[in-house]
Design a protein around this motif. Sequence first.
Motif, short mmCIF file in Angstrom:
data_model
loop_
_atom_site.label_atom_id
_atom_site.label_comp_id
_atom_site.label_asym_id
_atom_site.label_seq_id
_atom_site.Cartn_x
_atom_site.Cartn_y
_atom_site.Cartn_z
N LEU A 49 8.34 32.73 87.74
CA LEU A 49 6.99 32.71 88.29
C LEU A 49 6.14 31.93 87.28
CD1 LEU A 49 4.91 33.70 90.43
CD2 LEU A 49 4.52 35.65 88.95
N PRO A 50 6.27 30.60 87.28
CA PRO A 50 5.55 29.80 86.30
C PRO A 50 4.03 29.90 86.49
CG PRO A 50 7.27 28.51 87.36
CD PRO A 50 7.13 29.78 88.13
N MET A 51 3.33 30.01 85.37
CA MET A 51 1.88 30.00 85.38
C MET A 51 1.43 28.55 85.37
SD MET A 51 0.74 33.02 85.46
CE MET A 51 2.16 33.74 86.24
N ILE A 52 0.76 28.14 86.43
CA ILE A 52 0.23 26.78 86.47
C ILE A 52 -1.27 26.81 86.72
CG2 ILE A 52 2.42 25.66 87.02
CD1 ILE A 52 1.60 25.56 89.92
N LYS A 53 -1.87 27.90 86.26
CA LYS A 53 -3.32 28.02 86.36
C LYS A 53 -4.01 27.03 85.43
CE LYS A 53 -3.37 31.92 83.19
NZ LYS A 53 -3.87 33.28 82.98
N ALA A 54 -5.30 26.84 85.64
CA ALA A 54 -6.09 25.90 84.84
C ALA A 54 -5.46 24.51 84.86
CB ALA A 54 -6.28 26.41 83.42
N ASP A 55 -5.09 24.07 86.07
CA ASP A 55 -4.47 22.76 86.27
C ASP A 55 -3.23 22.62 85.40
OD1 ASP A 55 -4.34 20.30 87.64
OD2 ASP A 55 -5.34 19.26 85.99
N ALA A 56 -2.41 23.69 85.40
CA ALA A 56 -1.19 23.75 84.57
C ALA A 56 -1.56 23.51 83.12
CB ALA A 56 -0.11 22.80 85.07
N TYR A 57 -2.64 24.18 82.70
CA TYR A 57 -3.14 24.06 81.33
C TYR A 57 -3.41 22.60 80.96
CZ TYR A 57 -1.80 28.91 81.29
OH TYR A 57 -1.69 30.23 81.61
N GLY A 58 -3.95 21.88 81.95
CA GLY A 58 -4.33 20.49 81.72
C GLY A 58 -3.22 19.48 81.98
N LEU A 59 -2.05 19.94 82.39
CA LEU A 59 -0.92 19.03 82.61
C LEU A 59 -0.88 18.51 84.04
CD1 LEU A 59 1.87 21.01 80.72
CD2 LEU A 59 0.32 19.25 79.84
#
Length: 155
Positions: free
Chosen positions: A33-43
């Motif tokens: 369950l990858p966290m891709i919040k905050a635009d995938a931490y800017g990625l």
Amino acid sequence: MQAPEKRAWVEIDLGALQRNAAAVAQRARAPLLPMIKADAYGLGATPVARALEPLDPWGYGVATILEGLELRAAGITRPLVIFTPLGDDELGDVRAAGLTPSLSRAESIEQWRRDGGGPWHLAIDTGMSRAGVRWDEVGGLTDVIGRCPPEGVYT
């Protein structure tokens, strides 16, 4: 006057991201369950999600409804769990977008159930005091959780 030289940058190797995620999944022997919040931490949430799709993750973690909508618009159909507190007035938008809320208040869980139920995750605060029901108050949710069990629990 010349613009200052850029001193910081990030280079994203999506192949390395895939290999690292595959190694984690193999060792965990559980769906990711990858966290891709905050635009995938800017990625870049969409490119990161697309890169991880071949690994068959269970779903993805996002911070906001808008982040979830962006991924839905990009064709991501896996579960998208919102990992930040939501107001009860946002639950209709969560449902309409096909997202999974994190809930921690009896009133919110009950409203989610009354409005049709569906998957949700219980957020438990084990010490950071940022979100979730306090770990020593979870017992107070026993009745409502019995009527509307969560799909998952996290801290």
